[in-house]
Design an enzyme around this catalytic site. Structure first.
Site: not given
Length: 219
Positions: A44, A135, A139, A163, A204
């Site tokens: 990441d 994204c 998340y 997140y 993802e």
């Protein structure tokens, strides 16, 4: 229905697959293998560098000052602030800055970042909006799902809190608004936006799989 919601409806099966992935379920429970989580952190970190490039290029394609300012501001925020946070986050799990900077991208990370950068260079602003949306929204949605599954605090709780925090929620809300603005301004781009969105969403999912299987370049 807002176009961002239409995209989420089109990608609902991918969202469900992400939420049901063993990496996600085990991280929520605090039982995911430490090596798998470290693999995610390192990959990441490499992903974020290209994510910043995506926003930088998008900023050069914006036609109004407000959008240009925000997109370039996000790129700067990723490089100036989020990368530091990621290094601090990694340090909490015993991963040094040197390890982050020297890691080789796994095949899935290569595929995802190459797709984003190519879309940024070759696609329209609307396509870029579609590509970056999974994204942020993904998340947030997956982390909220983890929070619902988690029964107690554990070593991965900071990931969930990161997140589902207010700062990330605000960033996601802007991203959703950006997608809707592009959908309204460029109705002829809807199919291209949808294709970019679904490709990123599937990548993802593959990113979770990459981390869980410790994907590398084994021959």
């Amino acid at each position: 229905m807002a176009f961002s919601d239409q995209l989420l409806e089109d990608g609902a099966h991918i969202w469900e697959a992400q939420k049901d992935h063993p990496f996600v379920r085990e991280l929520a429970a605090g039982t995911v293998d430490e090596a798998a989580f470290e693999h995610w952190v390192k990959q990441d970190y490499r992903y974020l560098l290209d994510y910043a490039r995506l926003f930088s290029i998008a900023g050069t394609k914006a036609r109004d000052e407000e959008t240009m300012t925000h997109l370039l501001g996000v790129a700067h925020e990723v490089l100036d602030h989020e990368m530091d946070l990621h290094r601090e986050f990694a340090a909490d799990y015993g991963i040094s800055p040197e390890e982050l900077e020297s890691v080789e991208k796994a095949p899935t990370c290569v595929a995802y970042t190459n797709f984003l950068v190519r879309t940024a260079h070759e696609g329209s602003l609307a396509e870029i909006a579609g590509a970056l949306y999974p994204c942020m929204q993904g998340y947030l949605d997956v982390a909220e799902h983890m929070a619902d599954l988690a029964e107690d605090e554990h070593r991965y709780t900071p990931f969930i809190e990161l997140y589902t925090g207010e700062e990330f929620r605000e960033a996601t809300a802007w991203c959703r608004e950006f997608v809707d603005q592009c959908g309204t301004r460029y109705p002829g781009e809807h199919e291209a936006m949808r294709e970019a969105f679904l490709t990123s969403a599937k990548l993802e999912y593959r990113f979770w799989e990459m981390a869980y299987t410790l994907e590398g370049w084994d021959l």
